[in-house]
Design a protein around this motif. Structure first.
Motif, PDB file in Angstrom:
ATOM      1  N   LYS A  91       0.829  -1.212   0.000  1.00 20.38           N
ATOM      2  CA  LYS A  91       0.000   0.000   0.000  1.00 20.38           C
ATOM      3  C   LYS A  91       0.860   1.258   0.000  1.00 20.38           C
ATOM      4  N   LEU A  92       1.929   1.265   0.806  1.00 18.30           N
ATOM      5  CA  LEU A  92       2.822   2.414   0.825  1.00 18.30           C
ATOM      6  C   LEU A  92       3.427   2.652  -0.558  1.00 18.30           C
ATOM      7  N   GLU A  93       3.874   1.583  -1.199  1.00 23.38           N
ATOM      8  CA  GLU A  93       4.437   1.705  -2.541  1.00 23.38           C
ATOM      9  C   GLU A  93       3.403   2.266  -3.509  1.00 23.38           C
ATOM     10  N   ALA A  94       2.154   1.792  -3.407  1.00 26.66           N
ATOM     11  CA  ALA A  94       1.084   2.264  -4.292  1.00 26.66           C
ATOM     12  C   ALA A  94       0.784   3.750  -4.073  1.00 26.66           C
ATOM     13  N   MET A  95       1.056   4.239  -2.864  1.00 28.95           N
ATOM     14  CA  MET A  95       0.838   5.647  -2.547  1.00 28.95           C
ATOM     15  C   MET A  95       2.047   6.506  -2.898  1.00 28.95           C
ATOM     16  N   GLY A  96       3.050   5.904  -3.530  1.00 32.63           N
ATOM     17  CA  GLY A  96       4.232   6.644  -3.943  1.00 32.63           C
ATOM     18  C   GLY A  96       5.299   6.762  -2.879  1.00 32.63           C
ATOM     19  N   ILE A  97       5.148   6.026  -1.792  1.00 40.07           N
ATOM     20  CA  ILE A  97       6.115   6.065  -0.683  1.00 40.07           C
ATOM     21  C   ILE A  97       7.098   4.912  -0.864  1.00 40.07           C
ATOM     22  N   HIS A  98       8.364   5.230  -1.100  1.00 46.13           N
ATOM     23  CA  HIS A  98       9.364   4.204  -1.384  1.00 46.13           C
ATOM     24  C   HIS A  98      10.488   4.153  -0.350  1.00 46.13           C
ATOM     25  N   ASP A  99      10.508   5.102   0.572  1.00 47.76           N
ATOM     26  CA  ASP A  99      11.496   5.109   1.646  1.00 47.76           C
ATOM     27  C   ASP A  99      10.744   4.957   2.961  1.00 47.76           C
ATOM     28  N   TYR A 100      10.738   3.745   3.499  1.00 41.45           N
ATOM     29  CA  TYR A 100       9.903   3.489   4.680  1.00 41.45           C
ATOM     30  C   TYR A 100      10.431   2.309   5.486  1.00 41.45           C
ATOM     31  N   LEU A 101       9.983   2.259   6.731  1.00 38.96           N
ATOM     32  CA  LEU A 101      10.170   1.098   7.592  1.00 38.96           C
ATOM     33  C   LEU A 101       8.806   0.801   8.205  1.00 38.96           C
ATOM     34  N   ALA A 102       8.240  -0.351   7.844  1.00 38.31           N
ATOM     35  CA  ALA A 102       6.924  -0.755   8.330  1.00 38.31           C
ATOM     36  C   ALA A 102       7.092  -1.937   9.272  1.00 38.31           C
ATOM     37  N   GLU A 103       6.470  -1.845  10.443  1.00 34.96           N
ATOM     38  CA  GLU A 103       6.606  -2.893  11.462  1.00 34.96           C
ATOM     39  C   GLU A 103       5.267  -3.177  12.121  1.00 34.96           C
ATOM     40  N   ALA A 104       4.992  -4.449  12.349  1.00 36.27           N
ATOM     41  CA  ALA A 104       3.800  -4.858  13.103  1.00 36.27           C
ATOM     42  C   ALA A 104       4.182  -6.019  14.000  1.00 36.27           C
ATOM     43  N   GLY A 144       6.637  -6.581  15.669  1.00 42.92           N
ATOM     44  CA  GLY A 144       8.037  -6.983  15.574  1.00 42.92           C
ATOM     45  C   GLY A 144       8.453  -7.489  14.215  1.00 42.92           C
ATOM     46  N   GLU A 145       7.501  -7.869  13.365  1.00 43.44           N
ATOM     47  CA  GLU A 145       7.833  -8.236  11.986  1.00 43.44           C
ATOM     48  C   GLU A 145       7.957  -6.942  11.197  1.00 43.44           C
ATOM     49  N   LEU A 146       8.899  -6.875  10.268  1.00 48.65           N
ATOM     50  CA  LEU A 146       9.116  -5.591   9.608  1.00 48.65           C
ATOM     51  C   LEU A 146       9.597  -5.749   8.180  1.00 48.65           C
ATOM     52  N   LYS A 147       9.485  -4.632   7.463  1.00 53.95           N
ATOM     53  CA  LYS A 147      10.055  -4.534   6.129  1.00 53.95           C
ATOM     54  C   LYS A 147      10.566  -3.115   5.946  1.00 53.95           C
ATOM     55  N   ALA A 148      11.773  -2.989   5.379  1.00 48.69           N
ATOM     56  CA  ALA A 148      12.373  -1.688   5.149  1.00 48.69           C
ATOM     57  C   ALA A 148      12.698  -1.531   3.671  1.00 48.69           C
ATOM     58  N   SER A 149      12.533  -0.304   3.184  1.00 49.18           N
ATOM     59  CA  SER A 149      12.822  -0.032   1.778  1.00 49.18           C
ATOM     60  C   SER A 149      13.384   1.365   1.633  1.00 49.18           C
TER      61      SER A 149
END
Length: 349
Positions: free
Chosen positions: A196-209, A211-216
């Motif tokens: 969803k972040l990518e679809a909104m044009g956000i490409h520099d992020y750290l998403a965590e829930a 303790g599981e996470l993804k960074a870009s």
């Protein structure tokens, strides 16, 4: 869940197992001219947090947060074993030889679980909820204790991924099994949020829930998002290894915070579905790095179940980036394979 610990101009947050922490600069107005936006809140019995670099034309935090919380609400409605009206709990309440129409994400996760079960020869299994309840770790648990042999034998009749099948848009069972997505739900949520972040044009992020996470991408100052792997101790947080992550999900599974002791023996909440009992090896935690947070989540659990030798061999055979923390007489011993070093770009501190 421990509280935040400040370190200079960076913040340190514990992950689900207390083994992953995220280090992200909190200063704004420097580097590439954008701003670092941060928000979070409660989810899945724990918390979530989002950090992203906002450039001109990108959505404001309240708009992004609304989309993220919509995703988390849908995940909770579909996958939670702690609410009786969730899709999966309504299925769990069904007797044997019944089917229920399911949302596409549930069917997707069932297929992922089947894949992991087959690859681990049945050690990993999504239908362990009756075992979790019996031993005192599940949503319907009464007390933490070692069950009788008869009680264990009875419950094991209701465990086994082979009792599930998908019929078009329906999930069916030929035994009274109950599905528990806790080993992959948070990773799935993180992947969905990242998309969803990518679809909104956000490409520099750290998403965590939880303790599981993804960074870009990069932080505000152009440096990579940094993730600290914490030494598994109950008394304090100790950053053991710090890595740079870009474009990958990261998940840690550990057995050192959710356990009980009886008659001098330690019983963790991590189960081998083939025996119906908690694992008893020396592997304390496993961190997996993978392009998919969902797969990192499931694989970290799978490797933890298999243990320090079989888990390591499995990771090597399947080229899974893994970081092992193993109990030893003198404390803990760590071991990272080449795939882990490669996928974290070899940037360690």
């Amino acid at each position: 869940m421990a509280g935040a610990v400040l370190r200079g101009d960076e913040d340190l947050l514990t992950g689900r197992w207390g083994a992953i922490v995220m280090l992200a600069g909190v200063l704004s107005g420097c580097g590439n001219g954008g701003s670092l936006e941060t928000f979070g809140g409660p989810t899945m019995g724990s918390t979530y947090s989002i950090k992203y670099v906002r450039h001109a034309g990108l959505p404001a935090p309240n708009a992004v947060q609304a989309q993220v919380e919509k995703i988390l609400a849908e995940v909770d409605q579909q996958l939670s074993t702690y609410r009786s009206d969730s899709d999966i709990e309504r299925f769990n309440d069904l007797p044997a030889n019944r089917c229920q129409k399911m949302p596409a994400p549930i069917l997707k996760l069932i297929r992922v679980g089947e894949q992991l079960s087959e690859q681990s020869e049945g050690a990993y299994d999504l239908t362990v909820e009756p075992l979790l309840n019996l031993w005192g770790f599940g949503p319907q648990a009464r007390e933490e204790k070692v069950p009788t042999a008869q009680a264990l034998a009875d419950v094991r009749q209701r465990v086994g991924y082979q009792h599930l099948r998908i019929d078009r848009d329906q999930l069916c069972k030929d035994a009274a099994v109950e599905v528990d997505f806790n080993s992959i739900a948070a990773g799935y949520a993180v992947d969905t949020i990242a998309a969803k972040l990518e679809a909104m044009g956000i490409h520099d992020y750290l998403a965590e829930a939880t303790g599981e996470l993804k960074a870009s991408g990069k932080k505000l100052d152009g440096s990579p998002w940094k993730i600290a792997l914490e030494e598994p101790r109950d008394d304090q947080q100790v950053a053991q290894k710090i890595i740079a992550v870009d474009g990958y999900g990261l998940s840690t599974s550990g057995d050192y915070r959710n356990y009980f002791q009886q008659d001098g023996r330690r019983y963790s909440h991590t189960f081998d579905a083939r025996t119906g009992a908690p694992v008893s090896h020396t592997l304390a935690s496993v961190t997996v790095i993978n392009p998919s947070a969902l797969m990192a989540d499931g694989l970290s659990t799978l490797l933890l179940i298999l243990g320090p030798e079989r888990g390591w061999d499995y990771a090597e055979k399947h080229d899974i980036g893994a970081f092992f923390v193993i109990r030893a007489d003198t404390g803990f011993v760590t071991r990272a394979n080449q795939a882990f070093e490669r996928l974290s770009a070899g940037k360690t501190e």
